[in-house]
Design an enzyme around this catalytic site. Structure first.
Site, mmCIF file in Angstrom:
data_model
loop_
_atom_site.group_PDB
_atom_site.id
_atom_site.type_symbol
_atom_site.label_atom_id
_atom_site.label_comp_id
_atom_site.label_asym_id
_atom_site.label_seq_id
_atom_site.Cartn_x
_atom_site.Cartn_y
_atom_site.Cartn_z
ATOM 1 N N CYS A 75 0.864 -1.180 0.000
ATOM 2 C CA CYS A 75 0.000 0.000 0.000
ATOM 3 C C CYS A 75 0.896 1.223 0.000
ATOM 4 O O CYS A 75 1.625 1.470 0.968
ATOM 5 C CB CYS A 75 -0.918 0.006 1.217
ATOM 6 S SG CYS A 75 -1.857 1.538 1.386
ATOM 7 N N GLY A 76 0.859 1.989 -1.086
ATOM 8 C CA GLY A 76 1.758 3.133 -1.223
ATOM 9 C C GLY A 76 1.438 4.271 -0.283
ATOM 10 O O GLY A 76 2.333 4.842 0.353
ATOM 11 N N GLU A 217 -10.618 -0.280 -4.633
ATOM 12 C CA GLU A 217 -9.558 -1.132 -4.097
ATOM 13 C C GLU A 217 -10.079 -2.509 -3.708
ATOM 14 O O GLU A 217 -11.161 -2.646 -3.125
ATOM 15 C CB GLU A 217 -8.893 -0.476 -2.887
ATOM 16 C CG GLU A 217 -8.062 0.742 -3.231
ATOM 17 C CD GLU A 217 -7.105 1.114 -2.109
ATOM 18 O OE1 GLU A 217 -6.425 0.201 -1.594
ATOM 19 O OE2 GLU A 217 -7.042 2.302 -1.753
ATOM 20 N N ARG A 218 -9.269 -3.489 -4.007
ATOM 21 C CA ARG A 218 -9.545 -4.868 -3.629
ATOM 22 C C ARG A 218 -9.702 -4.976 -2.109
ATOM 23 O O ARG A 218 -8.814 -4.624 -1.357
ATOM 24 C CB ARG A 218 -8.370 -5.728 -4.119
ATOM 25 C CG ARG A 218 -8.397 -7.176 -3.755
ATOM 26 C CD ARG A 218 -7.132 -7.872 -4.217
ATOM 27 N NE ARG A 218 -5.921 -7.271 -3.663
ATOM 28 C CZ ARG A 218 -4.717 -7.833 -3.730
ATOM 29 N NH1 ARG A 218 -4.560 -8.986 -4.361
ATOM 30 N NH2 ARG A 218 -3.674 -7.238 -3.207
ATOM 31 N N CYS A 226 -5.316 6.071 -3.716
ATOM 32 C CA CYS A 226 -4.625 4.779 -3.711
ATOM 33 C C CYS A 226 -3.244 4.996 -4.312
ATOM 34 O O CYS A 226 -3.125 5.307 -5.502
ATOM 35 C CB CYS A 226 -5.408 3.742 -4.514
ATOM 36 S SG CYS A 226 -4.559 2.152 -4.678
ATOM 37 N N GLY A 227 -2.200 4.852 -3.488
ATOM 38 C CA GLY A 227 -0.846 5.134 -3.947
ATOM 39 C C GLY A 227 -0.362 4.184 -5.017
ATOM 40 O O GLY A 227 0.163 4.615 -6.058
ATOM 41 N N THR A 228 -0.525 2.872 -4.782
ATOM 42 C CA THR A 228 -0.098 1.927 -5.812
ATOM 43 C C THR A 228 -0.961 2.074 -7.057
ATOM 44 O O THR A 228 -0.481 1.902 -8.181
ATOM 45 C CB THR A 228 -0.150 0.477 -5.300
ATOM 46 O OG1 THR A 228 -1.466 0.189 -4.800
ATOM 47 C CG2 THR A 228 0.886 0.237 -4.211
#
Length: 288
Positions: A75-76, A217-218, A226-228
């Protein structure tokens, strides 16, 4: 038993952060879900756990639990909060730390202005390693990327697949604010082509250095950032010939800056990390 926690957020993506070095943490899946519940617990998109490293060449180990109780790879936005947490708690005096995650090592750097830069590593673009099952799906080329056609709510939607340590599907849309993210997101997340499920990103290109992004997000649903997902979207946009590095990613929770020089070069993400409050919660109040 009281569990000490810190509530943090990175561009509105919010977390419960737990010090697993100075207190014992052994929660059941039901307790993780209750802790993340906005009605019955503290409330968070994800829970971050700081632990001692299992190898000598890193400073800490970093675990991430989704709001649904599942543990995930990366998680970014959480990574930025992680380094802010260990710095503020006096757990390190380094400005740059190496952190062990489920599937590798990342480097986190606290900047003089309080922003945090995360070396996210190189993106994984081989479909089988995302993992993604491409067999039998229609494809088309765009720039250096291969797009895959998924049936989503009666339409064929063309996606890029990227792993940033966790799987992402990225779709370019004309108007992200009015796109049916809450309807399409769960369908993409659970599509049979993604054996481990997937984070579904929907991006609108504003110019060659700016996008608007929403991510379903999953295991968490749509989050404010959401960073990634931001990294995956920029990688996909650059490969498709739509973007040039660096790219400003506008999310509902704030802005992130993503830089990538292509190929096997690492993706670098810079953004905020904010402490909201600290507290404790009685584990007896959480269902077993």
């Amino acid at each position: 038993m009281k569990l000490q926690f810190t509530k943090m957020h990175g561009a509105g993506n919010d977390f419960v952060v737990l010090d697993g070095i100075h207190q014992q943490i052994d929660l059941t899946p039901a307790q993780w879900r209750a802790l993340a519940s906005r009605h019955f617990g503290v409330g968070a998109d994800q829970i971050l756990i700081v632990e001692k490293p299992s190898r000598p060449d890193v400073d800490f180990r970093y675990r991430i639990v989704n709001a649904d109780g599942s543990e995930v790879e990366h998680c970014g936005n959480g990574a930025r909060c992680f380094v802010r947490f260990v710095t503020d708690k006096g757990m390190t005096d380094k400005r740059s730390v190496r952190v062990e995650v489920m599937n590798g090592v990342i480097t986190l750097t606290l900047q003089d202005d309080g922003q945090v830069t995360v070396d996210m590593g190189a993106p994984e673009l081989e479909p089988a390693r995302v993992p993604f099952r491409a067999e039998g799906l229609p494809t088309r080329a765009e720039g250096a990327d291969t797009l895959y056609g998924l049936e989503v709510n009666g339409r064929t939607e063309w996606i890029s697949v990227v792993s940033m340590g966790n799987p992402h599907a990225v779709q370019v849309v004309d108007d992200v604010e009015n796109f049916p993210v809450l309807q399409d997101g769960p369908v993409v997340e659970h599509h049979a082509a993604f054996p481990n499920r997937v984070n579904a990103g929907f991006m609108q290109v504003q110019d060659r250095h700016a996008i608007r992004l929403r991510v379903y997000e999953r295991g968490a649903g749509e989050t404010l950032a959401c960073g990634t997902g931001a990294c995956a979207a920029v990688v996909a946009g650059i490969r498709r010939g739509l973007l040039d590095s660096p790219v400003r990613v506008h999310t509902h929770g704030g802005d992130l800056t993503i830089a990538w020089d292509g190929g096997a070069e690492p993706v670098r993400m810079t953004g905020p990390a904010t402490t909201v409050f600290e507290g404790s919660i009685d584990l007896a109040a959480l269902p077993a």
